[in-house]
Design an enzyme around this catalytic site. Sequence first.
Site, PDB file in Angstrom:
ATOM      1  CE1 TYR A 316      79.193  72.516  45.045  1.00  0.00           C
ATOM      2  CE2 TYR A 316      81.183  73.339  43.959  1.00  0.00           C
ATOM      3  CZ  TYR A 316      80.124  72.442  44.022  1.00  0.00           C
ATOM      4  OH  TYR A 316      79.983  71.452  43.073  1.00  0.00           O
ATOM      5  CB  CYS A 317      79.122  72.211  51.282  1.00  0.00           C
ATOM      6  SG  CYS A 317      78.791  73.436  52.577  1.00  0.00           S
ATOM      7  CD  GLN A 318      72.662  71.401  48.868  1.00  0.00           C
ATOM      8  OE1 GLN A 318      73.475  70.598  48.434  1.00  0.00           O
ATOM      9  NE2 GLN A 318      71.744  71.958  48.095  1.00  0.00           N
ATOM     10  CG  LEU A 344      75.758  73.864  45.529  1.00  0.00           C
ATOM     11  CD1 LEU A 344      75.364  72.405  45.376  1.00  0.00           C
ATOM     12  CD2 LEU A 344      75.999  74.491  44.167  1.00  0.00           C
TER      13      LEU A 344
END
Length: 354
Positions: A316-318, A344
Amino acid sequence: PMATDAILLETLSRLHPLASLGPASLRGLLPLCSRERVGRSLDPFSLKDWHGQVVYLTRGELKVDQPDGSTLLYVGGSGDALMPLASGEPPLSAKAITDVELLRFNEETLDIVVTWDQAAAPATAHDGKEGTDWRTKSGIFAAQNFVDGVFAALPPANIDTLLGRFQRVAARRGQVIVRQGDPGDYYYVIDQGRCVVTREVGGATVELAQLKGGETFGEEALLADTERNATVTMKTDGILLRLDKDDFVALLKEPLLRRLAPREAMQRVAAGAVWIDTRFPVEYRIDGLPGALNIPLNEMRGATAMLEPGREYIVYCQSGRRSSAAAFLLSQKGYRASLLDGGLKALLAEKGKA
């Protein structure tokens, strides 16, 4: 060893379906083949776990009990023994009448090699002319690259189309193939030769990696739709296969990229999967998920050795942009990696509903 390899190669060339393989694929199977010698009166299939294996009898006599209650006698290297004794599921029981020698392959590995070899063989066009035999032109068809390289997880349905879209280009030592800061245009597989990957950091040139035949580059800019984050230069003369951005997305990215909705991702983590946060450490420290590994996208290539091959990872990332590139990189290296769809932001929104 060379004489031994020649004898083994001749043995493999008489077995089915291996007899249909091209010479390069057959040679590529040599390091993937296990030889087992079993003494007289023993049952080879009771000595170890043979599940998921394709097994051939190449020497000696073996009596094998069949599911219907009958018994067959196999003589190594002839008749019925040219076909697999077992494929995936071992026989109920067997007994070596003499000392025997068995060859075995991982069933999935063998299936991948046979599939790619058939797809890479020349097809006859409508005008009667024979097409390109990729097996003789391309180092990417080393069997090891089918097993744990970029193409291992690719659906067979994509293979024919993919081979038709790759462009084969010669490259000279010292030639810059992609330059840091340029827009992403092609995805590259090194067929022959070696490359060096460098990045400009604070006015200095830093070497990040050296790449060899079968390895890939150029995917990060295409996946994240950003500029090239490094320069790749030929270290030797070589041959590259390149795929343009649209074909890369359709034929490689989409089949290899597994997306998980936030709810399912949380369930997988609860069951033992591990989060990977692909943001920079300063971002991770602010709101990284508990238990997550922090591996920024620009470090992902060099960090895969610390991951467990059998473990499931959810990246995951933002927003999902950087993590989609990371999940692809892991998937093409054979790791069980999925993308947290929406990043996220989506996960926090889902938690807010709960």
